[in-house]
Enzyme design. Structure first.
Site, mmCIF file in Angstrom:
data_model
loop_
_atom_site.group_PDB
_atom_site.id
_atom_site.type_symbol
_atom_site.label_atom_id
_atom_site.label_comp_id
_atom_site.label_asym_id
_atom_site.label_seq_id
_atom_site.Cartn_x
_atom_site.Cartn_y
_atom_site.Cartn_z
ATOM 1 N N THR A 12 -30.462 28.977 -14.990
ATOM 2 C CA THR A 12 -29.945 29.718 -16.153
ATOM 3 C C THR A 12 -28.607 29.191 -16.653
ATOM 4 O O THR A 12 -28.373 29.113 -17.867
ATOM 5 C CB THR A 12 -29.779 31.209 -15.765
ATOM 6 O OG1 THR A 12 -31.062 31.726 -15.466
ATOM 7 C CG2 THR A 12 -29.156 32.022 -16.865
ATOM 8 N N ASP A 57 -36.158 24.973 -13.895
ATOM 9 C CA ASP A 57 -36.027 26.378 -13.565
ATOM 10 C C ASP A 57 -36.273 26.393 -12.054
ATOM 11 O O ASP A 57 -37.210 25.749 -11.571
ATOM 12 C CB ASP A 57 -37.119 27.186 -14.285
ATOM 13 C CG ASP A 57 -37.003 28.673 -14.012
ATOM 14 O OD1 ASP A 57 -36.829 29.421 -14.990
ATOM 15 O OD2 ASP A 57 -37.096 29.089 -12.837
ATOM 16 N N SER A 59 -37.628 28.144 -10.018
ATOM 17 C CA SER A 59 -38.963 28.537 -9.530
ATOM 18 C C SER A 59 -39.793 27.289 -9.231
ATOM 19 O O SER A 59 -40.774 27.358 -8.483
ATOM 20 C CB SER A 59 -39.722 29.349 -10.583
ATOM 21 O OG SER A 59 -38.883 30.254 -11.197
ATOM 22 N N THR A 89 -30.862 30.853 -9.859
ATOM 23 C CA THR A 89 -30.634 31.856 -8.808
ATOM 24 C C THR A 89 -31.913 32.227 -8.055
ATOM 25 O O THR A 89 -31.849 32.664 -6.914
ATOM 26 C CB THR A 89 -30.021 33.154 -9.405
ATOM 27 O OG1 THR A 89 -30.905 33.658 -10.410
ATOM 28 C CG2 THR A 89 -28.657 32.894 -9.997
ATOM 29 N N ASP A 90 -33.074 32.040 -8.721
ATOM 30 C CA ASP A 90 -34.312 32.556 -8.114
ATOM 31 C C ASP A 90 -34.594 31.984 -6.725
ATOM 32 O O ASP A 90 -35.051 32.697 -5.843
ATOM 33 C CB ASP A 90 -35.513 32.287 -9.035
ATOM 34 C CG ASP A 90 -35.489 33.173 -10.273
ATOM 35 O OD1 ASP A 90 -34.740 34.172 -10.265
ATOM 36 O OD2 ASP A 90 -36.210 32.869 -11.247
ATOM 37 N N THR A 160 -29.528 36.012 0.470
ATOM 38 C CA THR A 160 -30.806 36.402 -0.131
ATOM 39 C C THR A 160 -30.525 36.958 -1.522
ATOM 40 O O THR A 160 -29.504 37.628 -1.727
ATOM 41 C CB THR A 160 -31.551 37.413 0.783
ATOM 42 O OG1 THR A 160 -32.845 37.631 0.267
ATOM 43 C CG2 THR A 160 -30.842 38.751 0.914
ATOM 44 N N GLN A 270 -39.227 43.350 6.961
ATOM 45 C CA GLN A 270 -39.087 43.672 5.530
ATOM 46 C C GLN A 270 -37.742 44.328 5.252
ATOM 47 O O GLN A 270 -37.332 44.433 4.106
ATOM 48 C CB GLN A 270 -40.202 44.632 5.109
ATOM 49 C CG GLN A 270 -41.549 43.990 5.159
ATOM 50 C CD GLN A 270 -42.685 44.962 4.901
ATOM 51 O OE1 GLN A 270 -42.500 46.005 4.291
ATOM 52 N NE2 GLN A 270 -43.863 44.593 5.345
ATOM 53 N N CYS A 271 -37.081 44.832 6.292
ATOM 54 C CA CYS A 271 -35.739 45.403 6.102
ATOM 55 C C CYS A 271 -34.761 44.243 6.042
ATOM 56 O O CYS A 271 -34.669 43.464 6.999
ATOM 57 C CB CYS A 271 -35.345 46.278 7.288
ATOM 58 S SG CYS A 271 -36.442 47.638 7.576
HETATM 59 N N1 ASP Z 1 -35.258 31.486 -13.518
HETATM 60 C C1 ASP Z 1 -33.902 31.067 -13.357
HETATM 61 C C2 ASP Z 1 -33.864 30.029 -12.264
HETATM 62 O O1 ASP Z 1 -33.932 30.349 -11.112
HETATM 63 C C3 ASP Z 1 -33.028 32.222 -13.024
HETATM 64 C C4 ASP Z 1 -31.574 31.914 -12.833
HETATM 65 O O2 ASP Z 1 -31.124 30.804 -12.783
HETATM 66 O O3 ASP Z 1 -30.795 32.893 -12.734
HETATM 67 O O4 ASP Z 1 -33.793 28.847 -12.565
#
Ligand code: ASP
Length: 335
Positions: A12, A57, A59, A89-90, A160, A270-271
């Site tokens: 982002t 991105d 992802s 951030t993802d 995380t 999961q916690c």
């Molecule tokens: N979809 C973006 C990424 O991880 C989200 C971000 O950067 O905040 O590249």
């Protein structure tokens, strides 16, 4: 004056608006940095920008990109005092965890950061995250892979992502913050990894088949059997401190068979906060008997990248099991 390499991978922070939503654009980021006057003020380190292509991105990150980033840091290690990786951030917590295992004997700061709002937008959190990360990357007290975001410095393999829209997007549920950033940057020196004089080693990763299964009430384990068979490592996100449903005893024979076939099964929770303690309840004791190992307080991100690292290093399944339950880079608390 300190010299820092900024590695821009996408995310982002440097994205522009397209008709399909935000996306990164090659060659555009340099002009965004040039529009932040603080980056050229006294007190800032010198920096160079390296743009990794294609910009992603996050992802779309894979072990190939982790290898490219790791190799770049390794090749430029003697030229720079520290590294700032700008990343989406993802999957930032996964990349931070993976790099911590790949870069053994790190004695310089590697700081990952990014932003929730692109730099070109009003109210972007990107400028502060970059400026502060550059200062942290110049600090001789830091010798590890860490993540700076929204006022906190966190160990990379303890991080995380917990919020998709807050400007404080990351947590370190099981380890103290490495620094809090207010008027000053206050380092928690006790929590930082101590400097090593050993030579940096780079471990490249292979695309190992790894899976994550999240347990839920009513889960039909038999459906997952054929998938588990194909995997070298499986992280099971269990309830609480390591519990699974015991109806039909359906998971245990699958784990037993998987274990015999050389699949390593790691039990995480999961916690986000707390540790796995196999054997506290009947519902978790059986997991241990079937051959699963405890991930203690590992994040799923750290468990996945540790499995990639150990299998890529050529360890046998038994050795992977042994190493998973050891603290290698400050990623796990073993009492
Ligand atoms: N979809 C973006 C990424 O991880 C989200 C971000 O950067 O905040 O590249």
């Amino acid at each position: 004056m300190k010299n820092i390499l900024i590695i821009y991978t996408g995310g982002t922070i440097g994205m522009t608006k397209t008709k399909n939503g935000y996306a990164p654009k090659a060659g555009y980021f340099k002009s965004l940095l040039e529009s932040i006057p603080a980056l050229y003020k006294d007190g800032m380190p010198k920096w160079n920008l390296y743009e990794m292509l294609p910009l992603l991105d996050s992802s779309n990150m894979t072990v190939n990109e982790w290898n490219k980033i790791g190799k770049l840091i390794y090749d430029k290690y003697d030229e720079y005092d520290g590294f700032v990786i700008l990343h989406g951030t993802d999957t930032m917590a996964y990349t931070a965890s993976a790099l911590s295992f790949m870069l053994e004997n790190l004695s310089k700061p590697v700081v990952l950061t990014g932003s929730q709002i692109p730099l070109f937008e009003l109210r972007s959190d990107g400028a502060d995250n970059i400026i502060t990360s550059l200062l942290i990357a110049s600090d001789k007290r830091v010798h590890e892979v860490c993540l700076y975001f929204g006022g906190s410095l966190i160990r990379g393999n303890r991080s995380t992502k917990y919020s998709s829209d807050d400007l404080i997007a990351f947590q370190s549920p099981n380890y103290p913050h490495l620094a809090e950033v207010g008027i000053k940057i206050n380092y928690n020196t006790q929590a930082l990894i101590k400097k090593t004089d050993e030579k940096l080693k780079l471990h490249l990763l292979n695309n190992i088949p790894i899976g994550v299964i999240k347990v839920f009430p009513g889960i039909q384990f038999s459906i997952f059997e054929s998938m588990i068979e194909k995997l070298k490592g499986v992280v099971i996100e269990t309830f609480g401190n390591g519990n699974i449903p015991s109806y039909g005893e359906s998971l245990l024979p699958i784990i037993r068979r998987a274990f015999k076939n050389g699949t390593v099964v790691v039990v995480c929770s999961q916690c986000p906060k707390g540790t796995v303690s196999l054997g506290t309840y009947e519902t978790s004791n059986a997991l241990k008997d079937a051959g699963a190992i405890s991930g203690f307080d590992l994040t799923t991100e750290a468990a996945v990248s540790k499995l990639y690292y150990l299998f890529s290093s050529g360890y046998t399944p038994d050795e992977v099991k042994r190493e998973m339950e050891k603290d290698l880079r400050g990623e796990i608390t073993i009492n």
